[in-house]
Write a protein that holds these residues in place. Structure first.
Motif, PDB file in Angstrom:
ATOM      1  N   THR A  71      43.952  41.931  41.593  1.00  0.00           N
ATOM      2  CA  THR A  71      44.265  43.311  41.668  1.00  0.00           C
ATOM      3  C   THR A  71      45.569  43.029  42.642  1.00  0.00           C
ATOM      4  O   THR A  71      45.218  42.456  43.641  1.00  0.00           O
ATOM      5  CB  THR A  71      43.354  44.129  42.324  1.00  0.00           C
ATOM      6  OG1 THR A  71      42.139  44.214  41.090  1.00  0.00           O
ATOM      7  CG2 THR A  71      43.810  45.663  42.272  1.00  0.00           C
ATOM      8  N   ILE A  72      46.790  43.730  42.183  1.00  0.00           N
ATOM      9  CA  ILE A  72      47.755  43.762  43.137  1.00  0.00           C
ATOM     10  C   ILE A  72      48.192  45.272  43.342  1.00  0.00           C
ATOM     11  O   ILE A  72      47.756  46.030  42.715  1.00  0.00           O
ATOM     12  CB  ILE A  72      48.974  43.088  42.694  1.00  0.00           C
ATOM     13  CG1 ILE A  72      49.447  43.605  41.197  1.00  0.00           C
ATOM     14  CG2 ILE A  72      48.781  41.596  42.665  1.00  0.00           C
ATOM     15  CD1 ILE A  72      50.926  43.341  40.778  1.00  0.00           C
ATOM     16  N   GLU A  73      48.789  45.133  44.454  1.00  0.00           N
ATOM     17  CA  GLU A  73      49.508  46.747  44.899  1.00  0.00           C
ATOM     18  C   GLU A  73      50.804  46.501  45.081  1.00  0.00           C
ATOM     19  O   GLU A  73      51.191  45.586  45.938  1.00  0.00           O
ATOM     20  CB  GLU A  73      48.771  47.121  46.132  1.00  0.00           C
ATOM     21  CG  GLU A  73      49.130  48.628  46.473  1.00  0.00           C
ATOM     22  CD  GLU A  73      48.508  49.139  47.686  1.00  0.00           C
ATOM     23  OE1 GLU A  73      49.168  50.023  48.358  1.00  0.00           O
ATOM     24  OE2 GLU A  73      47.319  49.054  47.532  1.00  0.00           O
ATOM     25  N   ARG A 104      48.594  50.198  41.508  1.00  0.00           N
ATOM     26  CA  ARG A 104      47.765  48.928  41.583  1.00  0.00           C
ATOM     27  C   ARG A 104      47.565  48.591  40.345  1.00  0.00           C
ATOM     28  O   ARG A 104      47.733  49.343  39.190  1.00  0.00           O
ATOM     29  CB  ARG A 104      46.145  49.445  42.137  1.00  0.00           C
ATOM     30  CG  ARG A 104      46.403  49.367  43.623  1.00  0.00           C
ATOM     31  CD  ARG A 104      45.082  49.396  44.219  1.00  0.00           C
ATOM     32  NE  ARG A 104      44.860  49.411  45.790  1.00  0.00           N
ATOM     33  CZ  ARG A 104      44.115  49.031  46.435  1.00  0.00           C
ATOM     34  NH1 ARG A 104      42.867  48.459  45.935  1.00  0.00           N
ATOM     35  NH2 ARG A 104      44.080  49.068  47.705  1.00  0.00           N
ATOM     36  N   GLU A 114      43.429  36.691  48.810  1.00  0.00           N
ATOM     37  CA  GLU A 114      43.569  38.274  49.015  1.00  0.00           C
ATOM     38  C   GLU A 114      44.393  38.589  50.577  1.00  0.00           C
ATOM     39  O   GLU A 114      44.042  37.772  51.416  1.00  0.00           O
ATOM     40  CB  GLU A 114      42.023  38.768  49.345  1.00  0.00           C
ATOM     41  CG  GLU A 114      41.389  38.710  48.100  1.00  0.00           C
ATOM     42  CD  GLU A 114      39.913  39.452  48.099  1.00  0.00           C
ATOM     43  OE1 GLU A 114      39.806  40.279  49.050  1.00  0.00           O
ATOM     44  OE2 GLU A 114      39.034  39.039  47.363  1.00  0.00           O
ATOM     45  N   GLY A 115      45.098  39.469  50.465  1.00  0.00           N
ATOM     46  CA  GLY A 115      45.918  39.951  51.454  1.00  0.00           C
ATOM     47  C   GLY A 115      47.153  39.322  51.737  1.00  0.00           C
ATOM     48  O   GLY A 115      48.270  39.843  52.468  1.00  0.00           O
ATOM     49  N   VAL A 139      51.121  38.591  50.631  1.00  0.00           N
ATOM     50  CA  VAL A 139      52.282  39.338  50.031  1.00  0.00           C
ATOM     51  C   VAL A 139      53.050  38.176  49.125  1.00  0.00           C
ATOM     52  O   VAL A 139      53.390  37.158  49.784  1.00  0.00           O
ATOM     53  CB  VAL A 139      53.085  39.890  50.919  1.00  0.00           C
ATOM     54  CG1 VAL A 139      54.354  40.691  50.346  1.00  0.00           C
ATOM     55  CG2 VAL A 139      52.095  41.122  51.709  1.00  0.00           C
ATOM     56  N   GLU A 142      51.237  42.952  47.020  1.00  0.00           N
ATOM     57  CA  GLU A 142      50.048  42.567  47.836  1.00  0.00           C
ATOM     58  C   GLU A 142      48.874  42.142  46.914  1.00  0.00           C
ATOM     59  O   GLU A 142      48.628  42.969  46.050  1.00  0.00           O
ATOM     60  CB  GLU A 142      49.911  43.528  48.926  1.00  0.00           C
ATOM     61  CG  GLU A 142      48.625  43.184  49.752  1.00  0.00           C
ATOM     62  CD  GLU A 142      48.233  43.957  51.031  1.00  0.00           C
ATOM     63  OE1 GLU A 142      47.186  43.751  51.691  1.00  0.00           O
ATOM     64  OE2 GLU A 142      49.053  44.939  51.170  1.00  0.00           O
ATOM     65  N   ILE A 143      48.291  41.039  47.258  1.00  0.00           N
ATOM     66  CA  ILE A 143      46.726  40.836  46.637  1.00  0.00           C
ATOM     67  C   ILE A 143      45.954  41.398  47.392  1.00  0.00           C
ATOM     68  O   ILE A 143      45.606  41.364  48.613  1.00  0.00           O
ATOM     69  CB  ILE A 143      46.658  39.285  46.469  1.00  0.00           C
ATOM     70  CG1 ILE A 143      47.521  38.471  45.824  1.00  0.00           C
ATOM     71  CG2 ILE A 143      45.337  38.939  45.753  1.00  0.00           C
ATOM     72  CD1 ILE A 143      47.777  37.165  45.753  1.00  0.00           C
ATOM     73  N   VAL A 144      45.174  42.553  46.683  1.00  0.00           N
ATOM     74  CA  VAL A 144      44.004  43.422  47.220  1.00  0.00           C
ATOM     75  C   VAL A 144      42.775  42.778  46.919  1.00  0.00           C
ATOM     76  O   VAL A 144      42.053  43.334  47.385  1.00  0.00           O
ATOM     77  CB  VAL A 144      44.444  44.713  47.090  1.00  0.00           C
ATOM     78  CG1 VAL A 144      45.798  45.266  47.686  1.00  0.00           C
ATOM     79  CG2 VAL A 144      44.468  45.177  45.500  1.00  0.00           C
ATOM     80  N   ALA A 145      42.550  42.192  45.691  1.00  0.00           N
ATOM     81  CA  ALA A 145      41.235  41.673  45.423  1.00  0.00           C
ATOM     82  C   ALA A 145      41.432  40.469  44.270  1.00  0.00           C
ATOM     83  O   ALA A 145      42.412  40.430  43.495  1.00  0.00           O
ATOM     84  CB  ALA A 145      40.508  42.915  44.592  1.00  0.00           C
TER      85      ALA A 145
END
Length: 155
Positions: A97-99, A105, A138-139, A141, A150-153
């Motif tokens: 999951t990216i933002e 997202r 995760e975290g 960019v 940003e990789i959020v998951a």
């Protein structure tokens, strides 16, 4: 009959101009589901070929024969990659999951080239986005196509 009196497309060589499907130069990594999809497509094409009358359906028969060559080659070169280990690192088969900068997202599963279907949420490991995400955590960019995500998951 002289060829001069045969309309274009009615010759015995109806499929001769059908181009081959290009085979990727990248390793053919697939998920277990991707391998099953290749097998299903081969079975479908073999069944279609068995139903065809090559004399009457020359163009369709040529297309099926071409697709059989492609999928047979892809099946022969397929390398099944085990499901990813749990953890925060993006791997082949991971759901990421990216933002985006605007807050949107999106979630993608990273799969083989023939499995990829962005509209269904899967992208190829060699696509610009897939390649940029692999081996990240995760975290992180990541810069892709002139923007940052940003990789959020990672699942």
């Amino acid at each position: 009959m002289s060829k001069a009196f045969v309309r274009e497309g009615e010759s015995d060589d109806a499929g001769d101009d059908l181009p081959e499907r290009p085979v990727s130069p990248h390793p053919n990594f697939v998920t277990a589901a991707g391998l099953a999809a290749i097998d299903a497509e081969l079975a479908r094409l073999h069944a279609e070929a068995a139903r065809l009358d090559p004399e009457r359906d020359a163009l369709v028969a040529a297309r099926v024969a071409r697709d059989l060559r492609y999928w047979t080659a892809r099946r022969a070169s397929a390398q099944v990659v085990d499901a990813p280990r749990p953890g925060g690192t993006v791997q082949f088969g991971s759901r990421v999951t990216i933002e985006r900068a605007d807050g949107r997202r999106q979630a993608f599963r990273i799969v083989g080239e023939d499995e990829a279907d962005p509209s269904a949420g899967s992208i190829s490991w060699v696509s610009p986005m897939g390649a940029a995400l692999l081996r990240r955590e995760e975290g992180d960019v990541v810069r892709v196509a002139g923007g940052e995500v940003e990789i959020v998951a990672v699942e």
